[in-house]
Design a protein around this motif. Structure first.
Motif, PDB file in Angstrom:
ATOM      1  N   ASP A 176       0.786  -0.990  -0.113  1.00  0.00           N
ATOM      2  CA  ASP A 176      -0.094   0.028  -0.026  1.00  0.00           C
ATOM      3  C   ASP A 176       0.686   1.349   0.093  1.00  0.00           C
ATOM      4  O   ASP A 176       1.780   1.637   1.000  1.00  0.00           O
ATOM      5  N   GLU A 284       1.267   1.546  -5.986  1.00  0.00           N
ATOM      6  CA  GLU A 284      -1.031   0.654  -5.796  1.00  0.00           C
ATOM      7  C   GLU A 284      -1.453   1.356  -6.086  1.00  0.00           C
ATOM      8  O   GLU A 284      -2.480   0.669  -6.793  1.00  0.00           O
ATOM      9  N   THR A 329      -3.863  -5.432  -5.857  1.00  0.00           N
ATOM     10  CA  THR A 329      -4.289  -4.615  -5.336  1.00  0.00           C
ATOM     11  C   THR A 329      -4.048  -5.238  -3.659  1.00  0.00           C
ATOM     12  O   THR A 329      -2.925  -4.502  -3.176  1.00  0.00           O
ATOM     13  N   GLU A 363      -9.292  -1.970 -12.124  1.00  0.00           N
ATOM     14  CA  GLU A 363      -8.823  -3.064 -11.576  1.00  0.00           C
ATOM     15  C   GLU A 363      -9.009  -4.938 -12.984  1.00  0.00           C
ATOM     16  O   GLU A 363      -8.719  -5.233 -13.626  1.00  0.00           O
TER      17      GLU A 363
END
Length: 467
Positions: A176, A284, A329, A363
């Motif tokens: 992160d 990320e 992620t 994503e």
């Protein structure tokens, strides 16, 4: 935040902490609680019997040592006293009176002694000590579960699993770089604590209070605005203990965490992604914001070493759960640590992937269940799991409209494609839909119940999981 406020918060957590358990709530009758002490496996009765045997043996040894003289006179005196009593009161009266008085003394002594022990171990809880011991025993006999992921998905799963086993290890991503975690990572150089913070709060006994405390974000203060208390807490603990692993262990002890939370690696990992339009995105948070379709994902360094304790947990696991969470992620970053992926691939235990309910903009736009599976296989270079849990109920029209405005839709189950990938499909209703906000999440209790039931069937054993 001053030390006084911080200490008061910890004191409140420890005082209000209790173990929630649905098997035996507060028992209305004291007799029932006494019978519970007879339950096998508490490791209490055997030591009481051994102690009683020690008392008898010590008394016998003393009698032998003094050649029985004092004991002989004592026995003779007691005999004469009892004979005198029986001349005044008949044996059918004096006998029951003596028995009743003796039972009363035993009951009084045991009650007071257990009350003293309980007041020390559980000074502010209404739950009886025996109920806590029974719950503790059952949880400690639960399967060794390893849950891999990050974000809100993993913490949601942990909230449900902790009611079935205390042998839980959460392996969490440290990739992160956004929000408070990203600021601390850039300014102080610590590994991002955000996902770890969520998992610690989820596994804590007093989850609601701890979650509110750890999620509290400062709204004022130079340099504090936007930071969460939990991130600052873990950052401070990392500085005190020397690294994030020790910080998590120390925090877990203070906060009465059931299970443990481990970072996948202690390396400073940075994600990168290649998009179909040729762009290469690093970071990320930047990957999600780029808005393209992800073709390939990796990390820098390319082969980060796994945390040894994480590998040990996988080697000892009875059950491995991957997800839920953001595919690229939260879930895949853990599997980009080669040693972790290799350790999972070697395990001959039930391994299941919990697929997301909705697609995620940036994503997994238009992804099906098989697309999620292919993405994980491609990132790891091998198949890691043998089953996939898919939600079977369609959200309400109100929720679908709200998600459609963000280009998000339910993940479509393409059964044939999943079957061709060699995965078993586990269909279940595990959704929690908030009618007011229109958001859907996995329901912690339903999800854990379904996962433990499937594990029970896969192992051919009975875990006592309700329907």
């Amino acid at each position: 935040m001053s030390n006084a406020i911080f200490k008061q918060a910890l004191r409140t957590l420890r005082q209000e902490s209790h173990i929630p358990w649905g098997l035996n709530s507060r028992t209305p009758h004291r007799v029932n609680s006494w019978f519970k002490w007879l339950a096998p496996g508490l490791l209490v009765k055997r030591w009481l019997v051994i102690s009683a045997g020690g008392v008898l043996l010590t008394t016998l040894g003393l009698a032998i040592w003094v050649k029985l003289t004092p004991i002989f006179w004592l026995i003779q005196f007691i005999g004469e006293l009892l004979e005198t009593i029986t001349t005044i009161l008949p044996n059918y009266v004096s006998g029951p009176i003596a028995i009743a008085f003796g039972v009363f003394l035993i009951f009084l002594g045991q009650t007071r002694s257990m009350g003293a022990i309980t007041s020390v171990l559980k000074p502010s809880s209404d739950e009886q000590l025996i109920d806590v011991l029974l719950a503790h025993r059952k949880l400690n006999r639960g399967p060794k579960i390893v849950a891999i992921g990050g974000g809100t998905g993993l913490s949601t799963l942990l909230r449900g699993l902790k009611h079935y086993s205390a042998n839980i290890t959460a392996i969490v991503t440290v990739a992160d770089d956004g929000g408070s975690s990203g600021r601390l990572r850039r300014e102080i150089g610590v590994l991002p604590p955000g996902d770890i913070r969520n998992c610690i709060a989820a596994l804590a006994d007093q989850e609601k209070l701890l979650t509110e405390l750890f999620q509290y974000r400062f709204k004022a203060g130079d340099g504090l605005v936007g930071h969460s208390f939990g991130n600052l807490f873990l950052t401070a603990m990392s500085d005190i203990t020397g690294d994030l692993e020790r910080a998590i262990a120390a925090s877990s002890q203070v906060l009465a965490v059931r299970g443990r939370v481990l970072p996948a690696t202690l390396s400073d990992v940075r994600l990168w992604a290649e998009l179909e339009d040729g762009r290469r995105i690093e970071g990320e948070s930047s990957i999600t914001e780029a808005g393209g379709k992800i073709k390939k994902i990796g990390c820098i360094p390319s082969n980060p070493p796994a945390l040894p304790k994480a590998l040990q947990a996988i080697h000892e696991a009875d059950y491995i759960i991957i997800g839920p969470g953001s595919l690229y992620t939260s879930v895949i970053p853990n599997l980009l640590v080669p040693e972790i992926a290799a350790a999972i691939a070697q395990k001959q235990v039930p391994i299941i992937y919990v697929c997301n309910i909705m697609t995620q903009p940036g994503e997994t736009q238009s992804y099906t269940v098989s697309d999620h599976i292919r993405a994980i296989d491609a990132a790891c270079g091998q198949q890691l799991f043998n089953a996939v849990l898919v939600h079977k109920k369609v959200p309400s029209a109100h929720t679908l409209i709200r998600y459609a405005q963000e280009s998000s839709h339910p993940v479509f189950l393409d059964r044939e494609a999943v079957g061709e990938l060699g995965r078993r499909i586990v269909l279940a209703n595990v959704m929690d839909e908030d009618e007011e906000t229109g958001y859907v999440r996995h329901d912690p209790q339903r999800l854990a119940r379904i996962l433990l039931r499937w594990y029970s069937r896969a192992q051919g054993i009975e875990l006592g999981v309700g329907s």
